[in-house]
Design a protein around this motif. Structure first.
Motif: not given
Lengths: 338, 557
Positions: B14-15, B170, B417
């Protein structure tokens, strides 16, 4: 209040299904280019039937109609039915096949995600058992104009013999029964370079679409690799033993529904095996049975029956091929005495 | 030294969203008007309060004593007055309260005289006790008392000590900023841990998206000049910071669920824990503060050095909570818990406070049926088949869910996710796990009730037999003295030929005992009140039932 994870990848069932539809376009375009627009009409009829049946079944089952129609799964089923049938079938056969797939094959089992059998292959088998003669008429390369094709599909006069004939697989079987050998049979105009004239190009286009699915991670390599590998292996062994009675691996890979089956049919996640090893067994099993039906059976192609037979085995395959869980791959250093 | 990294299967990318909170250095947050210090902030026993309402405390003074060895002490972060000792809402998804010491700081921040400790000369056991009393627990999120893990066990040594600075979730940057700020002291703490564990090598690992922290650690490591200490940069992939995943990446060892990594010669601590060990031993500083990332939907995302017990609202006020915030999360966006109460305090486990808005984390889309696409299985770092777990959990088929190793799930959230059907998979696993625990509790309760009942019956039977045997033995000794007495019963039983005369004696003895008992009972049941009589009747009834039961299915002989 909802719980972690709060972060979600931008993905959806709809996106997966639309990607599959896009990946089907090269082969559809190739077939329309070589054999005329009959296929497009078939796709339209199958899509309309599938959406109508899906909506009717959803409302009968009191499920939200709009959301489920939007997931695109009914369209994928419809397109797969349309492309696996001979291209110039009368419209009512497509309606029968598609509605059987959606109503009985999908919703009576509980709808999306619950069907044990591949719905498109159910439709194909119902039609080939019910209408064997119509289902074995495949158009050749010489073609016919669009108006004639529309007329045939929409139920006009059917003087198909002029433009349709047996598939290469059928021609091969008939020829071999008449004691001709493979190379003699393949002199007939129905054959192209290695498989059916024209159809071999459509098969390659299915392969190209399949590679797109692989690249976009919609499918994994296991099923296509095992399917094509097993098909090449069994047909290759037979061909090496007796090339006059068994067609070459190249012929089997590009004839009939091999490519379509390897990349688009056997990879249906709902009805297929899910573990990596299970996928290999599942796909190799389909290829083996399909080749057996081609070589010794009475049907023009065996992919559909092979897929349904292996669909039955999926629960067993999945249970027997569970991959080892993290930390359970090897015994702990003290020999598991804890 | 370490020439090869391994890899774990699955994981997602993920970012990271870490840059916003790393622009400014760590800020020391001013004390709030009230500190709420929960007594129970770690795995293990709840500490006993050592102060009373109204007493004054000094900074660093112990206010909760560890309850046994699997526990840890709790300290006052500053000087002030105890205004309450009562249950307060905790930063926990349940919103339940737990006992806390409420301190009103006096603003002077007078520290207690530090207990200096010569750890160089101390035995490992003494160091462990000192760390327990200094309240040092794992700051990576599990808050397991560190002293318990600083023990090499039977073998007396450890192969690898892993110091975890991976911080893979994150948004969270507290470890990143701490590694940039105090690399040397983190490594010094790690070397103390190495000594306590007799570890052959120390690997300080962090993800390659923290180049500043990696550079700081590497130059600190060079300055320390320890050959067995190495800073290792691992590829960024969530959940690389999970202890088991990190151990796998560094050593290739997979620690199965239910096993300890020490059984495999590996021990793992968070970087902040290493620093806490250093501060406790070198400066006598108990654990009363920690770094907390405040980020997400706030005006000024930042890391704060916060006194434990500071209300969460105080941190969000400092960072400027935006008005469209719809949810507060403690932890990261993958595994964080929703906070039901903004006034709950920062605890030792609080690494990140994340404000969510509908634009930052969109509410989940409607759940669609599972299409068995297998994306979850490809993403699972525990090599599970998440859709099978989902299938069986949903069907309440918990036995099958356990066969598919439900309890190996680390709830990292990778499966949910990637799920194209937007299924809240982890919720299903949490549900299945709690149902299984509830059933096991019920079963344990039923089992122990049955065991108690069976034991009681067995004891009653045994007492009866013993009494009878004793009487019989006495009787058997009698015939020589009183032949006439013994002859009569013997004659009675003679017709039922072949019977053991001893048994007859026992029966006779039991008959006498019964008669005696009746006689005794009669004495003290004269002149009863109706109430007493009713009580006796009820007792008789119960006794009769019990003897019926024991007669019918008493398995213990």
């Amino acid at each position: 209040m909802y719980n972690s994870p709060y972060l979600r990848q931008n993905t959806s069932v709809r996106r997966v299904m639309v990607t599959v539809l896009v990946a089907m376009l090269p082969a559809i375009a190739m077939q329309v280019w070589l054999f005329g627009i009959g296929l497009l009409l078939q796709i339209a009829i199958a899509s309309a039937t599938a959406l109508a049946c899906e909506a009717a079944m959803l409302s009968l089952r009191r499920r939200p109609v709009a959301r489920a129609l939007g997931d695109g799964s009914a369209l994928v089923t419809a397109w797969l039915i349309a492309v696996c049938l001979p291209p110039l079938l009368p419209w009512w056969m497509i309606v029968i096949g598609t509605s059987f797939a959606i109503i009985i094959g999908k919703h009576l089992y509980g709808g999306l995600g619950q069907n044990p059998f591949n719905p498109a292959m159910l439709a194909y088998c119902v039609l080939i058992i019910s209408f064997p003669a119509l289902m074995s008429q495949w158009p050749g390369l010489q073609g016919s104009d669009a108006a004639t094709q529309l007329n045939w599909v929409l139920g006009g006069e059917r003087a198909l013999d002029a433009v349709t004939g047996a598939t290469p697989l059928d021609a091969l079987r008939t020829g071999l029964l008449g004691n001709a050998d493979v190379s003699a049979v393949m002199q007939s105009p129905a054959f192209g370079h290695v498989a059916g004239a024209g159809w071999e190009w459509v098969a390659l286009a299915w392969g190209a679409g399949g590679l797109l699915l692989l690249a976009l991670r919609i499918i994994t390599w296991h099923i296509p690799a095992a399917f094509l590998g097993a098909m090449a292996l069994v047909s290759g062994v037979a061909w090496l033993i007796d090339p006059s009675h068994y067609a070459s691996p190249a012929f089997h890979l590009l004839a009939g529904g091999t490519m379509l089956g390897a990349f688009f049919i056997a990879t249906d996640p709902v009805s297929g095996a899910t573990t990596p090893r299970g996928k290999l067994i599942f796909a190799a099993g389909i290829a083996l049975i399909a080749w057996l039906i081609r070589a010794f059976g009475a049907y023009p192609d065996g992919i559909a029956f092979a897929v349904l037979l292996l669909n039955i085995c999926v629960p067993l395959i999945d249970i027997k091929t569970q991959p080892p869980v993290f930390g359970h791959k090897v015994e702990p250093p003290d020999g598991g005495a804890r | 030294m370490l020439n090869k990294l391994f890899s774990f299967n699955g994981g997602v990318k993920p970012d990271p969203n870490k840059s916003a909170s790393t622009r400014e250095p760590i800020a020391r947050l001013a004390l709030p008007p009230q500190l709420v210090i929960p007594l129970h902030q770690h795995i293990g026993g709840t500490p006993r309060p050592l102060v009373t309402v109204g007493s004054t405390v000094l900074g660093g003074q112990r206010i909760g004593a560890p309850d046994g060895n699997v526990s840890s002490a709790v300290h006052a972060p500053t000087s002030g007055r105890v205004v309450a000792i009562e249950p307060r809402p905790m930063p926990h998804a349940s919103g339940l309260s737990s006992p806390a010491v409420v301190i009103e700081p006096d603003g002077l921040d007078t520290a207690i005289e530090r207990e200096l400790f010569d750890w160089h000369a101390a035995a490992p056991g003494e160091i462990r006790d000192f760390l327990r009393d200094a309240g040092v627990v794992g700051l990576g999120g599990a808050v397991f008392p560190s002293h318990l893990k600083l023990n090499p066990g039977k073998s007396g040594h450890t192969d690898t000590l892993v110091i975890n600075g991976a911080e893979c979730e994150p948004f969270i940057t507290c470890d990143d900023m701490l590694m940039r700020a105090e690399p040397g002291n983190i490594l010094r703490g790690a070397l103390i841990m190495q000594r306590m564990l007799a570890a052959k090598q120390v690997l300080v690992a962090l993800e390659d998206n923290k180049p500043e922290a990696a550079a700081a650690l590497k130059s600190a490591a060079r300055a320390l000049g320890h050959a067995s200490l190495e800073v290792v940069v691992v590829p960024t992939r969530y959940p690389a910071g999970g202890a088991k995943q990190l151990i796998r990446v560094l050593t290739g060892i997979e620690v199965p669920h239910g096993s300890r990594s020490t059984d495999f010669g590996v021990q793992c601590f968070n970087v902040a824990t290493a620093l806490a060990v250093w501060r406790a031993l070198e400066h006598g500083e108990p654990l009363t503060r920690r770094i907390v990332t405040v980020t997400g939907n706030v005006e000024r995302p930042r890391n704060f050095d916060v006194a434990i017990g500071t209300p969460i609202s105080h941190l969000f006020a400092a960072a400027g909570l935006k008005p469209d915030t719809d949810k507060l999360i403690m932890g990261g966006p993958m595994m964080g818990i929703p906070l039901p109460n903004i006034d709950a305090p920062v605890v030792k486990a609080t690494n990140c406070l994340l404000a969510s808005s509908p634009t930052l984390f969109a509410p989940p889309e409607p759940e669609l049926p599972c299409i068995r696409c297998g994306e979850c299985a490809r993403a699972c770092p525990a090599d599970l088949q998440p859709f099978e777990l989902y299938w069986h959990s949903r069907a309440r088929n918990f036995g099958r869910a356990q066969e598919y190793k439900l309890f190996d799930c680390i709830e990292c959230g990778c499966c949910a996710y990637v799920c194209p059907s937007h299924i809240p998979l982890v919720d299903y696993y949490r549900y299945a796990k709690s149902e299984i625990w509830a059933r096991e509790r019920d079963k344990d309760a039923a089992d122990s009730a049955r065991e108690r009942f069976e034991f009681r019956n067995w004891r009653a039977d045994r007492e009866k037999e013993e009494k009878a045997a004793k009487l019989a033995a006495r009787n058997a000794a009698k015939p020589a003295v009183k032949p006439a007495d013994g002859a009569a019963p013997a004659a009675d039983v003679a017709p039922s030929a072949g019977e053991d005369p001893k048994k007859a004696l026992i029966e006779a003895a039991m008959a006498r005992a019964r008669a005696q008992k009746e006689a005794v009972a009669a004495k003290n049941t004269d002149a009863l009140t109706p109430a007493q009589q009713a009580q006796i009747d009820a007792a008789e009834e119960r006794r009769k039932r019990a003897s019926e039961l024991s007669g019918s299915d008493a398995p213990v002989k």
